[in-house]
Design an enzyme around this catalytic site. Structure first.
Site, mmCIF file in Angstrom:
data_model
loop_
_atom_site.group_PDB
_atom_site.id
_atom_site.type_symbol
_atom_site.label_atom_id
_atom_site.label_comp_id
_atom_site.label_asym_id
_atom_site.label_seq_id
_atom_site.Cartn_x
_atom_site.Cartn_y
_atom_site.Cartn_z
ATOM 1 N N GLY A 1 0.855 -1.185 0.000
ATOM 2 C CA GLY A 1 0.000 0.000 0.000
ATOM 3 C C GLY A 1 0.885 1.227 0.000
ATOM 4 O O GLY A 1 2.097 1.118 0.222
ATOM 5 N N ASP B 1 4.235 -4.651 -7.845
ATOM 6 C CA ASP B 1 3.588 -3.411 -7.379
ATOM 7 C C ASP B 1 4.139 -2.194 -8.125
ATOM 8 O O ASP B 1 3.599 -1.100 -8.019
ATOM 9 C CB ASP B 1 3.765 -3.226 -5.866
ATOM 10 C CG ASP B 1 5.199 -3.401 -5.417
ATOM 11 O OD1 ASP B 1 5.779 -4.450 -5.710
ATOM 12 O OD2 ASP B 1 5.757 -2.473 -4.793
HETATM 13 P P1 AMP Z 1 9.105 0.815 -3.495
HETATM 14 O O1 AMP Z 1 10.312 -0.027 -3.326
HETATM 15 O O2 AMP Z 1 9.396 2.286 -3.610
HETATM 16 O O3 AMP Z 1 8.195 0.333 -4.555
HETATM 17 O O4 AMP Z 1 8.298 0.709 -2.119
HETATM 18 C C1 AMP Z 1 7.777 -0.481 -1.646
HETATM 19 C C2 AMP Z 1 6.799 -0.212 -0.532
HETATM 20 O O5 AMP Z 1 7.436 0.393 0.588
HETATM 21 C C3 AMP Z 1 5.665 0.714 -0.917
HETATM 22 O O6 AMP Z 1 4.501 0.243 -0.319
HETATM 23 C C4 AMP Z 1 6.083 2.029 -0.336
HETATM 24 O O7 AMP Z 1 4.990 2.883 -0.096
HETATM 25 C C5 AMP Z 1 6.783 1.611 0.941
HETATM 26 N N1 AMP Z 1 7.767 2.604 1.395
HETATM 27 C C6 AMP Z 1 8.920 2.942 0.777
HETATM 28 N N2 AMP Z 1 9.567 3.898 1.481
HETATM 29 C C7 AMP Z 1 8.816 4.183 2.562
HETATM 30 C C8 AMP Z 1 8.958 5.079 3.685
HETATM 31 N N3 AMP Z 1 9.994 5.886 3.811
HETATM 32 N N4 AMP Z 1 7.968 5.090 4.597
HETATM 33 C C9 AMP Z 1 6.916 4.278 4.485
HETATM 34 N N5 AMP Z 1 6.739 3.411 3.478
HETATM 35 C C10 AMP Z 1 7.664 3.345 2.531
HETATM 36 MG MG MG Z 2 6.661 1.168 -5.524
#
Ligand code: AMP
Ligand code: MG
Length: 484
Positions: A88, A250
């Site tokens: 999410g 995702d």
């Molecule tokens: P990503 O690798 O950018 O696709 O992120 C994977 C998941 O981790 C997604 O659900 C992001 O919203 C969550 N996420 C990444 N960085 C953060 C953060 N600093 N705080 C909270 N959630 C995060």
């Molecule tokens: Mg992402």
């Protein structure tokens, strides 16, 4: 504040409750606008010409939400490096869907705007470097004519974010034709509430693919459409040497746009095994793996749709498998045609495949720069072009020139074709790093210059020459990090 022309129509919020969490951006201490994309604003039909910097800072930090917005975090799931997880928006908030003057719908999303119920252990924040990086590279992709989410602004928050070091906090405003992902379907399928999945399919078709609205088997056609979109997308990535770096399900958009600019980077020296991401230790998302990972992700998408493809499960699997397996042939055809374009080859010749592979093998063996090799073939001045005096290369070049003769067309047409697909400039890793480093010391001039240079990647512009050279160090040493 003067009239900006926001025209929000927030349809995602009408989906079943489980898909959404109503969450507002957490206000930040002292927002300051550092980048604003006036061209994109114009495309969206938004007018910020009379909005001062202070108000822009407030607006694009989430401290002042525009009228008509309706902030939510979206739920989704995903296979991350092959492992299924419920996810999410952990640090992104969709403030709404804006309709442009010609009724095109765009998600306006803040990235780095504070915790949401999906944040898990994260702080919901983002650092300036990665947000500038996403702005630079996503806008470069757009200019390269590759479908992508866009970047409207970057605002610093005046707050620190703690990572390995203490970094400046920032918020990026991302614009996308939607944030529906393969992972959104995985989320719905996992919940096993058939009506929710059906609602999502209907919503997606209504939003993106109205041409299949009347089809007899909508789920199957949706699968076929996504295969088509994602095949074209990955071929485009291969064309310019783009390595996404984190092709988790995702991070695969249903719209067919490139999304999630975390550890992505462009390959300079041609090596099919190139990986930049520090966390991709097994090379799952290496350059040459991107097509097969695309297929793998599409298979996960197909799994979600099975009950709507056909009620008999075995039959549904059979049908979906056949469609998924069409990926390889389809990719191969699109890829070879893309490579023909890069070499200015019209028509088809049975030896084209070998000709193309031999060039790639030569590049690999001789550590040639991928982008500049095609520039050289277009007679563009490439610095350090000694490598192209290599005997094997000259033999290959003669074969290519002989093949060009079969084009039976004006050499100008050949050159124009090549020019339309071979960029002169790409976001070179060392240029991106150099710009981000100086931004960290409050100097944004290099970031702005780089963005400007990347606006017209296919055009010869004097000042761009400096941006054509590969890094002075071995590209293999370059490492990228997920933008957390
Ligand atoms: P990503 O690798 O950018 O696709 O992120 C994977 C998941 O981790 C997604 O659900 C992001 O919203 C969550 N996420 C990444 N960085 C953060 C953060 N600093 N705080 C909270 N959630 C995060
Ligand atoms: Mg992402």
């Amino acid at each position: 504040m003067n009239k900006i022309n926001w025209n929000f129509d927030n349809t995602y919020s009408t989906l079943p409750e489980s898909f959404i969490s109503k969450t507002s951006p957490v206000p930040v201490k002292s927002p300051e606008l550092v980048l604003f994309n006036y061209n994109l604003a114009k495309e969206l039909g938004l007018d910020f010409s009379l909005t001062d910097k202070k108000d822009l800072s407030k607006l694009f930090s989430g401290n002042l939400l525009p009228k008509g917005s309706n902030a939510i975090a979206q739920a989704y799931a995903g296979h991350q490096f092959g492992h299924f997880t419920m996810l999410g928006d952990g640090r992104a908030i969709l403030i709404g869907e804006h309709l442009s003057k010609n009724n095109e719908r765009f998600d306006i999303q803040f990235k780095g705007s504070g915790k949401t119920p999906f944040s898990r252990n994260g702080d919901g924040r983002a650092a300036l470097g990665p947000m500038l990086r996403e702005y630079i590279i996503s806008e470069a992709m757009h200019a390269l004519k590759i479908p992508t989410t866009r970047s409207l602004s970057v605002v610093t928050t005046g707050e620190d974010v703690i990572r390995e070091n203490i970094l400046k906090g920032a918020i990026l405003t991302r614009v996308a034709s939607s944030h529906l992902r393969v992972g959104t379907f995985q989320f719905a399928a996992f919940r096993k509430k058939e009506n929710e999945l059906k609602t999502l399919i209907d919503y997606t078709i209504n939003r993106h693919y109205q041409n299949i609205k009347k089809s007899k088997n909508q789920a199957l056609d949706l699968l076929k459409v996504l295969i088509e979109k994602q095949t074209s997308l990955v071929v485009n990535w291969m064309r310019v040497g783009f390595i996404h770096g984190v092709m988790n399900t995702d991070n695969m958009a249903i719209s067919g746009e490139t999304i999630d600019y975390g550890p992505c980077a462009f390959m300079d020296t041609y090596d099919p095994q190139t990986v930049f991401s520090s966390i991709d230790q097994l090379g799952r998302y290496a350059y040459f793996n991107q097509p097969s990972i695309t297929k793998w992700n599409l298979a996960r998408f197909a799994e979600c749709l099975l009950p709507h493809i056909e009620s008999n499960k075995d039959k549904a699997i059979e049908i979906a498998t056949e469609v998924i397996n069409s990926f390889d042939k389809n990719y191969e055809i699109k890829w070879i045609n893309m490579m023909r374009d890069k070499l200015g080859l019209f028509g088809e010749n049975s030896k084209d495949h070998v000709l193309i592979l031999d060039l790639l093998t030569w590049m690999h063996k001789n550590k040639a720069d991928y982008t500049n090799t095609f520039c050289f073939l277009m007679n563009e001045n490439v610095k350090n072009n000694k490598i192209y005096k290599n005997e094997d290369f000259l033999i290959w070049k003669k074969r290519w020139e002989d093949r060009l003769k079969l084009n039976n067309s004006d050499p100008k047409k050949t050159l124009n074709l090549m020019k339309s697909v071979n960029p002169l400039v790409i976001p070179r890793n060392h240029r991106v790093e150099e710009a981000l480093e100086s931004a960290n010391s409050n100097d944004l001039s290099l970031v702005k210059k780089l963005i400007k240079v990347l606006e017209k990647p296919y055009e010869k512009i004097g000042e761009n020459v400096d941006y054509q050279s590969p890094a002075p160090f071995d590209a293999k040493d370059y490492k990228t990090f997920c933008g957390t």
